[in-house]
Scaffold this active site. Sequence first.
Site, PDB file in Angstrom:
ATOM      1  N   GLY A  60      30.333 -23.797 -62.984  1.00 30.88           N
ATOM      2  CA  GLY A  60      30.621 -22.660 -62.119  1.00 30.88           C
ATOM      3  C   GLY A  60      31.192 -23.120 -60.793  1.00 30.88           C
ATOM      4  O   GLY A  60      32.106 -23.948 -60.749  1.00 30.88           O
ATOM      5  N   ASP A  61      30.637 -22.612 -59.699  1.00 34.95           N
ATOM      6  CA  ASP A  61      31.114 -23.002 -58.365  1.00 34.95           C
ATOM      7  C   ASP A  61      30.074 -23.863 -57.652  1.00 34.95           C
ATOM      8  O   ASP A  61      29.992 -23.857 -56.433  1.00 34.95           O
ATOM      9  CB  ASP A  61      31.436 -21.756 -57.533  1.00 34.95           C
ATOM     10  CG  ASP A  61      30.227 -20.836 -57.372  1.00 34.95           C
ATOM     11  OD1 ASP A  61      29.246 -21.027 -58.106  1.00 34.95           O
ATOM     12  OD2 ASP A  61      30.274 -19.939 -56.522  1.00 34.95           O
ATOM     13  N   GLU A  62      29.310 -24.608 -58.420  1.00 38.94           N
ATOM     14  CA  GLU A  62      28.261 -25.455 -57.861  1.00 38.94           C
ATOM     15  C   GLU A  62      28.646 -26.929 -57.984  1.00 38.94           C
ATOM     16  O   GLU A  62      29.003 -27.409 -59.060  1.00 38.94           O
ATOM     17  CB  GLU A  62      26.936 -25.204 -58.583  1.00 38.94           C
ATOM     18  CG  GLU A  62      25.754 -25.976 -58.011  1.00 38.94           C
ATOM     19  CD  GLU A  62      24.471 -25.718 -58.776  1.00 38.94           C
ATOM     20  OE1 GLU A  62      23.957 -26.663 -59.417  1.00 38.94           O
ATOM     21  OE2 GLU A  62      23.989 -24.561 -58.735  1.00 38.94           O
ATOM     22  N   LEU A  64      29.683 -22.421 -53.479  1.00 35.21           N
ATOM     23  CA  LEU A  64      30.715 -21.669 -52.775  1.00 35.21           C
ATOM     24  C   LEU A  64      30.249 -20.237 -52.545  1.00 35.21           C
ATOM     25  O   LEU A  64      29.708 -19.598 -53.448  1.00 35.21           O
ATOM     26  CB  LEU A  64      32.023 -21.679 -53.564  1.00 35.21           C
ATOM     27  CG  LEU A  64      32.663 -23.068 -53.778  1.00 35.21           C
ATOM     28  CD1 LEU A  64      33.882 -22.957 -54.681  1.00 35.21           C
ATOM     29  CD2 LEU A  64      33.029 -23.710 -52.448  1.00 35.21           C
ATOM     30  N   PHE A  93      32.046 -16.730 -54.413  1.00 36.62           N
ATOM     31  CA  PHE A  93      33.170 -17.174 -55.237  1.00 36.62           C
ATOM     32  C   PHE A  93      33.351 -16.296 -56.473  1.00 36.62           C
ATOM     33  O   PHE A  93      34.475 -16.071 -56.922  1.00 36.62           O
ATOM     34  CB  PHE A  93      32.964 -18.630 -55.670  1.00 36.62           C
ATOM     35  CG  PHE A  93      34.136 -19.196 -56.422  1.00 36.62           C
ATOM     36  CD1 PHE A  93      35.278 -19.613 -55.754  1.00 36.62           C
ATOM     37  CD2 PHE A  93      34.106 -19.302 -57.809  1.00 36.62           C
ATOM     38  CE1 PHE A  93      36.357 -20.131 -56.438  1.00 36.62           C
ATOM     39  CE2 PHE A  93      35.185 -19.813 -58.503  1.00 36.62           C
ATOM     40  CZ  PHE A  93      36.319 -20.231 -57.818  1.00 36.62           C
TER      41      PHE A  93
END
Length: 278
Positions: free
Chosen positions: A84-86, A43, A46
């Site tokens: 995380g945002d992965e 993202l 983020f």
Amino acid sequence: KRLANHDALTGLPNRALLQDRTEQALQKARRNNTRVAMLLLDLDNFKLLNDSLGHSVGDALLKDVADRLEEVSRSLDTVSRQGGDEFVVLLPEISSFDAVGDFAERLLVAINSPFSIQGSRYDLSVSIGISLYPDDAHDAESLYRHADAAMYQAKVDGRNRYRFFSADIEQSTRGRHLLEQHMRSALDARVFEVFYQAKVIADENKIVGMEALLRWPTGQGGYISPAVFIPLAEYSGLIVEIGAWVIQQACQQIKYLQSQGLSDMRIAVNVSMPQFRN
């Protein structure tokens, strides 16, 4: 067993389960002479959103992202959260490159649609890297590493897009790691230089200010382009330390100019978003 194989926040398969399913997909592809695609999604910006709005909103957004990724994917695909945002989407038994590209486009559209959390609207985008078996990699580790390199290229190219892995990306990835090592050494050794570009009132032929510009000499009479090392410094987090050093240099320069009687001289310093947030 579920706790060991699934992400606690989103309920998606975690890294361990993705590894297992990737190995299974690769074994089947080898037997059937078919392709497997791995899409790595990160993202955009983020962390900034998460830090400014709080983790409760960030967690709610991550759950909604997970739901949208599953809605777009097929039942035989694996949607995984790596942390995380992965996120990673594993596509076994793919028919063509075009099919993977079309799927990546659908992912972009799904994430680009506004999110609503507690009555507030949030807009997200995502950068996607794609690698394929057997074209780009022959094992799970290489498949992931190459998807990560392609994702980084998508970030460099402007974010909110997808990129397929290529040999050129692999070469630039190796160069990027080497450049990052050199950058750390250059920062420790204070090799960087600050140039000052004058702001001039042309009619009066008068210098009224300056802009501080960071330069990285190669030691052989040339300079590494800021277009090359600034994005890498931002990506690696070194930009915060480098930026602080530039501000310090600018302040010392102002002090020197004041000692020369130029009390009203101002210096503009570019500040990157990670540095500004810090």
